[in-house]
Design a protein around this motif. Structure first.
Motif, PDB file in Angstrom:
ATOM      1  N   THR A 302       0.803  -1.232   0.000  1.00  0.00           N
ATOM      2  CA  THR A 302       0.000   0.000   0.000  1.00  0.00           C
ATOM      3  C   THR A 302       0.835   1.281   0.000  1.00  0.00           C
ATOM      4  O   THR A 302       0.299   2.369  -0.242  1.00  0.00           O
ATOM      5  CB  THR A 302      -0.910   0.032   1.240  1.00  0.00           C
ATOM      6  OG1 THR A 302      -0.093   0.000   2.418  1.00  0.00           O
ATOM      7  CG2 THR A 302      -1.865  -1.157   1.248  1.00  0.00           C
ATOM      8  N   ASN A 303       2.124   1.158   0.307  1.00  0.00           N
ATOM      9  CA  ASN A 303       3.008   2.322   0.464  1.00  0.00           C
ATOM     10  C   ASN A 303       2.539   3.260   1.582  1.00  0.00           C
ATOM     11  O   ASN A 303       2.752   4.469   1.538  1.00  0.00           O
ATOM     12  CB  ASN A 303       3.122   3.117  -0.846  1.00  0.00           C
ATOM     13  CG  ASN A 303       3.899   2.356  -1.901  1.00  0.00           C
ATOM     14  OD1 ASN A 303       4.894   1.692  -1.577  1.00  0.00           O
ATOM     15  ND2 ASN A 303       3.442   2.420  -3.133  1.00  0.00           N
ATOM     16  N   ILE A 304       1.858   2.683   2.566  1.00  0.00           N
ATOM     17  CA  ILE A 304       1.389   3.432   3.734  1.00  0.00           C
ATOM     18  C   ILE A 304       1.969   2.762   4.974  1.00  0.00           C
ATOM     19  O   ILE A 304       1.991   1.521   5.071  1.00  0.00           O
ATOM     20  CB  ILE A 304      -0.153   3.444   3.818  1.00  0.00           C
ATOM     21  CG1 ILE A 304      -0.744   4.187   2.609  1.00  0.00           C
ATOM     22  CG2 ILE A 304      -0.630   4.108   5.107  1.00  0.00           C
ATOM     23  CD1 ILE A 304      -2.243   4.081   2.488  1.00  0.00           C
ATOM     24  N   LYS A 305       2.425   3.568   5.919  1.00  0.00           N
ATOM     25  CA  LYS A 305       3.002   3.014   7.149  1.00  0.00           C
ATOM     26  C   LYS A 305       1.963   2.169   7.886  1.00  0.00           C
ATOM     27  O   LYS A 305       0.827   2.586   8.074  1.00  0.00           O
ATOM     28  CB  LYS A 305       3.488   4.153   8.051  1.00  0.00           C
ATOM     29  CG  LYS A 305       4.165   3.652   9.316  1.00  0.00           C
ATOM     30  CD  LYS A 305       4.519   4.803  10.247  1.00  0.00           C
ATOM     31  CE  LYS A 305       5.082   4.264  11.564  1.00  0.00           C
ATOM     32  NZ  LYS A 305       5.308   5.334  12.542  1.00  0.00           N
ATOM     33  N   VAL A 306       2.372   0.971   8.281  1.00  0.00           N
ATOM     34  CA  VAL A 306       1.488   0.061   9.016  1.00  0.00           C
ATOM     35  C   VAL A 306       2.128  -0.272  10.359  1.00  0.00           C
ATOM     36  O   VAL A 306       3.309  -0.618  10.419  1.00  0.00           O
ATOM     37  CB  VAL A 306       1.236  -1.249   8.229  1.00  0.00           C
ATOM     38  CG1 VAL A 306       0.330  -2.189   9.018  1.00  0.00           C
ATOM     39  CG2 VAL A 306       0.631  -0.948   6.860  1.00  0.00           C
ATOM     40  N   SER A 307       1.356  -0.149  11.438  1.00  0.00           N
ATOM     41  CA  SER A 307       1.885  -0.497  12.755  1.00  0.00           C
ATOM     42  C   SER A 307       0.891  -1.374  13.501  1.00  0.00           C
ATOM     43  O   SER A 307      -0.324  -1.262  13.315  1.00  0.00           O
ATOM     44  CB  SER A 307       2.178   0.769  13.577  1.00  0.00           C
ATOM     45  OG  SER A 307       1.024   1.580  13.679  1.00  0.00           O
ATOM     46  N   VAL A 308       1.430  -2.268  14.319  1.00  0.00           N
ATOM     47  CA  VAL A 308       0.598  -3.152  15.134  1.00  0.00           C
ATOM     48  C   VAL A 308       0.339  -2.466  16.474  1.00  0.00           C
ATOM     49  O   VAL A 308       1.272  -1.982  17.114  1.00  0.00           O
ATOM     50  CB  VAL A 308       1.286  -4.515  15.344  1.00  0.00           C
ATOM     51  CG1 VAL A 308       0.432  -5.424  16.224  1.00  0.00           C
ATOM     52  CG2 VAL A 308       1.559  -5.182  14.003  1.00  0.00           C
ATOM     53  N   ALA A 309      -0.919  -2.411  16.880  1.00  0.00           N
ATOM     54  CA  ALA A 309      -1.290  -1.733  18.115  1.00  0.00           C
ATOM     55  C   ALA A 309      -0.661  -2.422  19.328  1.00  0.00           C
ATOM     56  O   ALA A 309      -0.429  -3.633  19.326  1.00  0.00           O
ATOM     57  CB  ALA A 309      -2.806  -1.722  18.284  1.00  0.00           C
ATOM     58  N   GLU A 310      -0.392  -1.625  20.335  1.00  0.00           N
ATOM     59  CA  GLU A 310       0.093  -2.186  21.592  1.00  0.00           C
ATOM     60  C   GLU A 310      -1.015  -3.038  22.193  1.00  0.00           C
ATOM     61  O   GLU A 310      -2.189  -2.663  22.186  1.00  0.00           O
ATOM     62  CB  GLU A 310       0.443  -1.039  22.548  1.00  0.00           C
ATOM     63  CG  GLU A 310       1.174  -1.483  23.800  1.00  0.00           C
ATOM     64  CD  GLU A 310       1.558  -0.312  24.690  1.00  0.00           C
ATOM     65  OE1 GLU A 310       1.686  -0.529  25.892  1.00  0.00           O
ATOM     66  OE2 GLU A 310       1.697   0.820  24.165  1.00  0.00           O
ATOM     67  N   ASP A 311      -0.660  -4.203  22.705  1.00  0.00           N
ATOM     68  CA  ASP A 311      -1.644  -5.123  23.276  1.00  0.00           C
ATOM     69  C   ASP A 311      -2.737  -5.443  22.250  1.00  0.00           C
ATOM     70  O   ASP A 311      -3.934  -5.341  22.523  1.00  0.00           O
ATOM     71  CB  ASP A 311      -2.262  -4.514  24.546  1.00  0.00           C
ATOM     72  CG  ASP A 311      -2.799  -5.589  25.490  1.00  0.00           C
ATOM     73  OD1 ASP A 311      -2.584  -6.784  25.211  1.00  0.00           O
ATOM     74  OD2 ASP A 311      -3.438  -5.225  26.489  1.00  0.00           O
ATOM     75  N   ALA A 312      -2.303  -5.816  21.044  1.00  0.00           N
ATOM     76  CA  ALA A 312      -3.212  -6.023  19.911  1.00  0.00           C
ATOM     77  C   ALA A 312      -4.308  -7.049  20.191  1.00  0.00           C
ATOM     78  O   ALA A 312      -5.432  -6.914  19.711  1.00  0.00           O
ATOM     79  CB  ALA A 312      -2.398  -6.459  18.685  1.00  0.00           C
ATOM     80  N   LEU A 313      -3.997  -8.055  20.987  1.00  0.00           N
ATOM     81  CA  LEU A 313      -4.964  -9.121  21.273  1.00  0.00           C
ATOM     82  C   LEU A 313      -6.208  -8.624  21.990  1.00  0.00           C
ATOM     83  O   LEU A 313      -7.305  -9.123  21.764  1.00  0.00           O
ATOM     84  CB  LEU A 313      -4.300 -10.224  22.118  1.00  0.00           C
ATOM     85  CG  LEU A 313      -3.560 -11.327  21.364  1.00  0.00           C
ATOM     86  CD1 LEU A 313      -2.722 -12.140  22.333  1.00  0.00           C
ATOM     87  CD2 LEU A 313      -4.538 -12.224  20.634  1.00  0.00           C
TER      88      LEU A 313
END
Length: 339
Positions: A302-313
């Protein structure tokens, strides 16, 4: 007695319960063990999960939710009742205490499926029932201020579904839900090892492979894990080593479907909101987002920054519970209807 609100992330793989003022108080697998002779519940949650694939003929371990929706209403009702009573008794609210409960469901579930969730929750002891869609709950749980007229994009990958949404002013502007999640990853691994290795393994073994050495991108360093199962040629137990590159090959089709769905949502997004997303990036939540390299795979596409949320579960459960304090905003955004 002070009013207490309960949020339930009714997931295909796990049920997570959030209580206002207390946080997450319960997290257990969405599994129920039933005695078929008497139709009675023998175990729920973690105890029932231990029985999967290990029960005699008269006992069956059931996962009553499939692809994010109820597949067995009666068992789901019993499971919900067990968890609600467990939370209420543990917190000392009293047997006759009836809480307000918010339950999250995947994007795009039908009205019939929503009613099934509502009725099961009401039968489990709720005074009032509210339904919220997973991406909205995930955004709230991830700490995103959804009340502003700004575009925020969330990808929530649970056990049964991947829910992708662009959110603004308390509601989903564009959304998509596909029946790809942690369970499909596991099933793909089982199929791959069966086909390529002539080894039959269980879903729990596949999940362990996914968590330990699973990857969505080519690994810089090959990892190996020993797994045991039944050889389909000899019929005897056998152990062998599986490489992380093999797990990549096994899950690649599932990963590609998530990437395609993400691109589709972006293509449908109004330009002003798309500009916001380009600046803010994409947030990933849910257990499926923890697959190594999945965020990088989506970012490359996508050429867009992707981040995983803290405490994703636990983002969905947190957002589900805390959203009860923002009912007016969510109603304005068309997120839920009070039942």
């Amino acid at each position: 007695m002070a009013r207490v609100d309960i949020g339930i992330d009714l997931g295909t793989a796990n049920v997570i319960v959030y209580v206002s003022g207390k946080g997450i108080v319960l997290e257990e697998p969405s599994v129920v063990a039933i005695d078929k002779r008497t139709n009675s519940v023998l175990a729920v949650g973690a105890e029932a999960r231990k029985m999967i694939g290990r029960t005699p003929g008269n006992i069956v371990a059931i996962r009553p939710l499939r692809d994010g929706v109820i597949s067995d209403y009666d068992v789901t009702e019993k499971m919900l009742k067990y968890f609600v009573e467990k939370v209420v008794d543990k917190k000392g609210f009293g047997r006759f205490f009836m809480p307000r409960i918010m339950v999250c469901v995947p994007t795009g579930v039908t009205e019939v499926e929503k009613r099934a969730v509502e009725e099961a929750t009401r039968q489990a002891g709720a005074r009032e029932v509210y339904i919220i869609e997973e991406p909205i709950a995930a955004a709230i749980g991830a700490g995103i201020d959804i009340s502003q007229p700004n575009g925020n994009m969330v990808i929530d990958i649970g056990g049964g579904t991947a829910d992708i949404a662009v959110i603004s002013l308390g509601g989903a502007v564009v959304s998509e839900s596909i029946k790809i999640g942690g369970d499909r990853f596991d099933e793909a691994i089982v199929r791959y090892i069966k086909k390529q290795k002539n080894l039959l393994i269980g879903e729990r073994s596949a999940e362990k492979l996914k968590m330990e050495i699973g990857t969505a991108i080519k690994p810089k360093e090959e990892k190996y894990m020993k797994i045991s199962g039944r050889n389909l040629v000899t019929g005897l137990p056998e152990s062998m080593e599986i490489a992380s590159s093999e797990i990549l090959e096994a899950v690649s089709e599932c990963v590609e479907q998530i990437v395609i769905a993400t691109r589709y949502v972006l293509e449908q997004t109004p330009p002003e909101l798309a500009a916001d997303i380009s600046d803010r990036g994409i947030i990933m939540t849910g257990g499926g987002s923890l697959l190594k390299g999945l965020d990088k795979k989506i970012q490359e596409s996508t050429n867009i920054k992707v981040s995983v949320a803290e405490d994703a579960l636990s983002c969905v459960a947190k957002g589900t519970g805390s959203s009860l304090s923002s009912l007016d905003l969510l109603e304005m955004g068309g997120t839920f209807k009070k039942k």
